[in-house]
Design a protein around this motif. Sequence first.
Motif, PDB file in Angstrom:
ATOM      1  N   GLY A 286       9.221 -33.089 -14.066  1.00  0.00           N
ATOM      2  CA  GLY A 286       7.924 -33.051 -13.654  1.00  0.00           C
ATOM      3  C   GLY A 286       7.497 -32.004 -13.660  1.00  0.00           C
ATOM      4  N   ALA A 287       7.438 -30.710 -14.536  1.00  0.00           N
ATOM      5  CA  ALA A 287       6.714 -29.800 -14.908  1.00  0.00           C
ATOM      6  C   ALA A 287       6.033 -29.662 -16.357  1.00  0.00           C
ATOM      7  N   ALA A 288       5.509 -28.634 -15.761  1.00  0.00           N
ATOM      8  CA  ALA A 288       4.905 -28.566 -17.314  1.00  0.00           C
ATOM      9  C   ALA A 288       4.465 -27.485 -18.506  1.00  0.00           C
ATOM     10  N   VAL A 289       4.221 -28.093 -19.702  1.00  0.00           N
ATOM     11  CA  VAL A 289       4.460 -26.425 -20.453  1.00  0.00           C
ATOM     12  C   VAL A 289       3.153 -26.856 -21.585  1.00  0.00           C
ATOM     13  N   ALA A 290       3.155 -25.363 -21.240  1.00  0.00           N
ATOM     14  CA  ALA A 290       1.218 -24.995 -22.624  1.00  0.00           C
ATOM     15  C   ALA A 290       2.102 -24.937 -23.689  1.00  0.00           C
ATOM     16  N   LEU A 291       1.474 -25.427 -24.855  1.00  0.00           N
ATOM     17  CA  LEU A 291       1.606 -24.799 -26.123  1.00  0.00           C
ATOM     18  C   LEU A 291       0.021 -24.385 -27.107  1.00  0.00           C
ATOM     19  N   GLY A 292       0.353 -23.643 -27.903  1.00  0.00           N
ATOM     20  CA  GLY A 292      -0.269 -22.906 -28.819  1.00  0.00           C
ATOM     21  C   GLY A 292      -1.185 -23.854 -29.751  1.00  0.00           C
ATOM     22  N   PRO A 293      -1.975 -23.469 -30.687  1.00  0.00           N
ATOM     23  CA  PRO A 293      -2.789 -24.987 -31.804  1.00  0.00           C
ATOM     24  C   PRO A 293      -2.019 -24.538 -32.423  1.00  0.00           C
TER      25      PRO A 293
ATOM     26  N   CYS B 109      -0.629 -26.121  -0.790  1.00  0.00           N
ATOM     27  CA  CYS B 109       0.891 -26.982  -0.412  1.00  0.00           C
ATOM     28  C   CYS B 109       0.735 -28.169   0.137  1.00  0.00           C
ATOM     29  N   GLU B 110      -0.087 -28.462   1.262  1.00  0.00           N
ATOM     30  CA  GLU B 110      -0.038 -29.690   1.751  1.00  0.00           C
ATOM     31  C   GLU B 110       0.324 -30.948   1.198  1.00  0.00           C
ATOM     32  N   HIS B 111      -0.906 -30.272   0.032  1.00  0.00           N
ATOM     33  CA  HIS B 111      -0.805 -31.627  -1.333  1.00  0.00           C
ATOM     34  C   HIS B 111       0.447 -31.869  -2.328  1.00  0.00           C
ATOM     35  N   LEU B 112       1.486 -31.199  -2.510  1.00  0.00           N
ATOM     36  CA  LEU B 112       2.311 -30.960  -3.588  1.00  0.00           C
ATOM     37  C   LEU B 112       3.181 -32.041  -3.743  1.00  0.00           C
ATOM     38  N   LEU B 113       3.310 -32.875  -4.672  1.00  0.00           N
ATOM     39  CA  LEU B 113       3.900 -33.850  -5.298  1.00  0.00           C
ATOM     40  C   LEU B 113       5.242 -33.773  -5.008  1.00  0.00           C
ATOM     41  N   ASP B 114       5.436 -32.915  -5.286  1.00  0.00           N
ATOM     42  CA  ASP B 114       7.085 -32.266  -5.165  1.00  0.00           C
ATOM     43  C   ASP B 114       7.909 -30.349  -5.662  1.00  0.00           C
ATOM     44  N   VAL B 115       8.849 -30.634  -4.293  1.00  0.00           N
ATOM     45  CA  VAL B 115       8.922 -28.684  -4.404  1.00  0.00           C
ATOM     46  C   VAL B 115      10.200 -29.230  -5.495  1.00  0.00           C
ATOM     47  N   LEU B 116      10.252 -28.095  -6.025  1.00  0.00           N
ATOM     48  CA  LEU B 116      11.065 -27.971  -7.761  1.00  0.00           C
ATOM     49  C   LEU B 116      12.254 -26.410  -7.367  1.00  0.00           C
ATOM     50  N   PRO B 117      13.071 -26.994  -7.702  1.00  0.00           N
ATOM     51  CA  PRO B 117      13.798 -25.669  -7.774  1.00  0.00           C
ATOM     52  C   PRO B 117      13.052 -24.284  -7.919  1.00  0.00           C
ATOM     53  N   LEU B 118      13.927 -23.776  -7.310  1.00  0.00           N
ATOM     54  CA  LEU B 118      13.302 -21.969  -7.764  1.00  0.00           C
ATOM     55  C   LEU B 118      14.108 -21.978  -9.189  1.00  0.00           C
TER      56      LEU B 118
ATOM     57  N   GLU C 292      -4.555 -35.584 -14.530  1.00  0.00           N
ATOM     58  CA  GLU C 292      -4.816 -35.853 -13.260  1.00  0.00           C
ATOM     59  C   GLU C 292      -3.925 -34.973 -11.973  1.00  0.00           C
ATOM     60  N   TYR C 293      -2.737 -34.497 -13.279  1.00  0.00           N
ATOM     61  CA  TYR C 293      -2.584 -33.218 -12.356  1.00  0.00           C
ATOM     62  C   TYR C 293      -2.745 -32.285 -12.580  1.00  0.00           C
ATOM     63  N   PHE C 294      -2.867 -31.251 -11.422  1.00  0.00           N
ATOM     64  CA  PHE C 294      -2.608 -29.759 -11.693  1.00  0.00           C
ATOM     65  C   PHE C 294      -1.108 -28.844 -11.531  1.00  0.00           C
ATOM     66  N   ASN C 295      -0.890 -28.603 -12.252  1.00  0.00           N
ATOM     67  CA  ASN C 295       0.535 -27.741 -12.401  1.00  0.00           C
ATOM     68  C   ASN C 295       0.011 -25.995 -11.989  1.00  0.00           C
ATOM     69  N   LEU C 296       1.133 -25.581 -10.794  1.00  0.00           N
ATOM     70  CA  LEU C 296       1.221 -24.391 -10.478  1.00  0.00           C
ATOM     71  C   LEU C 296       2.715 -24.062 -11.203  1.00  0.00           C
TER      72      LEU C 296
ATOM     73  N   THR D  81      11.965 -14.600 -11.033  1.00  0.00           N
ATOM     74  CA  THR D  81      11.791 -16.311 -10.660  1.00  0.00           C
ATOM     75  C   THR D  81      10.733 -16.934 -10.469  1.00  0.00           C
ATOM     76  N   ALA D  82      10.368 -18.404 -10.966  1.00  0.00           N
ATOM     77  CA  ALA D  82       9.004 -18.913 -10.591  1.00  0.00           C
ATOM     78  C   ALA D  82       9.111 -20.457  -9.711  1.00  0.00           C
ATOM     79  N   THR D  83       8.335 -20.757  -9.056  1.00  0.00           N
ATOM     80  CA  THR D  83       8.783 -21.779  -8.500  1.00  0.00           C
ATOM     81  C   THR D  83       7.469 -22.275  -9.528  1.00  0.00           C
ATOM     82  N   ARG D  84       7.341 -24.044  -9.559  1.00  0.00           N
ATOM     83  CA  ARG D  84       6.360 -25.000 -10.317  1.00  0.00           C
ATOM     84  C   ARG D  84       6.665 -25.902  -9.176  1.00  0.00           C
ATOM     85  N   ILE D  85       5.598 -26.042  -9.286  1.00  0.00           N
ATOM     86  CA  ILE D  85       4.490 -26.655  -7.943  1.00  0.00           C
ATOM     87  C   ILE D  85       3.356 -27.783  -9.248  1.00  0.00           C
ATOM     88  N   ILE D  86       3.367 -29.229  -8.570  1.00  0.00           N
ATOM     89  CA  ILE D  86       2.155 -30.440  -9.167  1.00  0.00           C
ATOM     90  C   ILE D  86       1.627 -30.802  -8.307  1.00  0.00           C
TER      91      ILE D  86
END
Length: 444
Positions: free
Chosen positions: A42-49, A270-279, A224-228, A176-181
């Motif tokens: 459950g993370a996000a991905v950005a795609l170009g036009p 951080c108080e609102h994280l849906l999930d803490v995904l692996p690093l 509905e979600y903000f991806n960080l 490293t990347a920490t993904r947060i939804i």
Amino acid sequence: MPCLSVMIVGGGIAGLTSAIALRRAGHKVTLYEKYSFSGEIGAAVALGPRSVGYLQSLGFDLDRVKGCQSLNIQILDGRTLELLDSQKGGGSYAFFRPDLQQELTYLTGQVDSTEQPCRLVEFAAVSRIDPEKGIVYFEDGSQDAADLIIAADGVHSKAMDVVLGVACPAKPSDTTATRIIVPVAKLKENPFARIMASVPGHSTLSIRPGGGAYLLGYWCHGFEYFNLVLYRYGAEDVPVIAMDKMRGETTREDVKVAMNQFHPDLGTVCEHLLDVLPLWRLHTRDPVSRYTRGRLVVVGDAAHAMLSHLGQGANNAIFDAAALGTLFANMSVVSAEEISWRLRLYDEIRAPRISATQILSEVPMFEQKWQKNDEVKKILPETEIPQNLKDLLKWLQEYDIVQDCRERLQEHIGNPANNSAPGMGNSSRRECGGTAEHNQANEG
Ligand SMILES: Cc1cc2nc3c(=O)[nH]c(=O)nc-3n(C[C@H](O)[C@H](O)[C@H](O)COP(=O)(O)OP(=O)(O)OC[C@H]3O[C@@H](n4cnc5c(N)ncnc54)[C@H](O)[C@@H]3O)c2cc1C
């Protein structure tokens, strides 16, 4: 029209898009996936036009997949939130990965009266590929054969060892990347929402003072979600995860400590994280000049894993699929020679751009040293080398892989010196379903 039997190993973005593209080009496709098709994280991905446009040409529905258009990219000082730069989104979209995976899986089965749906096989782990015979061996001892094999089995694939004849595993990087939804509904009264998530479609890149880390934020899942994504690439952050590991544990506390180095209001998220995904420890592959051998072509991260600073891994996986779908369309003849020259053309078209993108992806967009592109100069003509951030985004967003492949295909066919152009090298003409050798392997 004669068709190829195509076998794809791996059901991520590269494998699924290749499956749809080759099926749309009239071929018979079987895709083998080691796990389940619904296992995307459950993370996000950005795609170009251009990637989005190509997917739309395959039937991809932006509403069904809850795509979020990126209107602009703002680069901020992460401590003060002062605006440092702003660039247009150029028609890019962001997607929640499970939505994207679901849509691509759905499209593998959507056919018109002339097409056959792709055959998807779950829990089928491939152990070895014979590129010359076109045979794939599975961990359970069985095997299958095809005219064309597409290895799309991700960053830890061994398919490039087969292509190059030497072991060339992906290399762990310092990044490293920490993904947060974060669900947007929960953020209404949060200071973070006022800063980052107040305008749907605004993407932000907040740079930690002193460098070595930044926070990327954008919308997904129908706003509905903000991806960080918290990227850390400074030496001080390296011990967080063992160098030989792809993933490490991360906790809300870890995220909170890292966020404290940014504007205080960003930390409240951080108080609102849906999930803490692996690093994730990001892995890369060295640029190469070919991805093909015999009947095998390697695509996606299996071929060209790169750092995600410019968000180009999935885009290039889609370009790979678009190139194959275009170069293997309208085949009047199916033969080993025919497959071979089309794959050579694939290498010629794909390698320079992929290699340049891999090199440019090594540093974040705000740290590019435009005048020091010596490595890129060896690959691209001087006029094509981006000289500033606007140029870079244009170079990434405007390239039309389908048009490039069509033009190169035309040049190739129109060159009378080429005696293996389509329809000319038909020494082993056959219909869809493979050679006798292939059929034997299928029965075995
Ligand atoms: C933090 C982060 C952010 C990113 N952001 C972006 C972005 O915004 N834009 C962008 O373009 N890219 C981005 N990327 C890169 C992008 O995620 C990858 O390039 C892309 O997902 C690769 O897709 P793939 O299909 O090649 O590989 P994968 O998604 O890894 O798929 C490989 C598949 O093969 C299967 N498999 C493996 N071994 C076998 C086997 N032996 N037999 C059968 N099946 C097998 C696996 O189970 C898996 O399903 C990001 C990456 C990271 C880490």
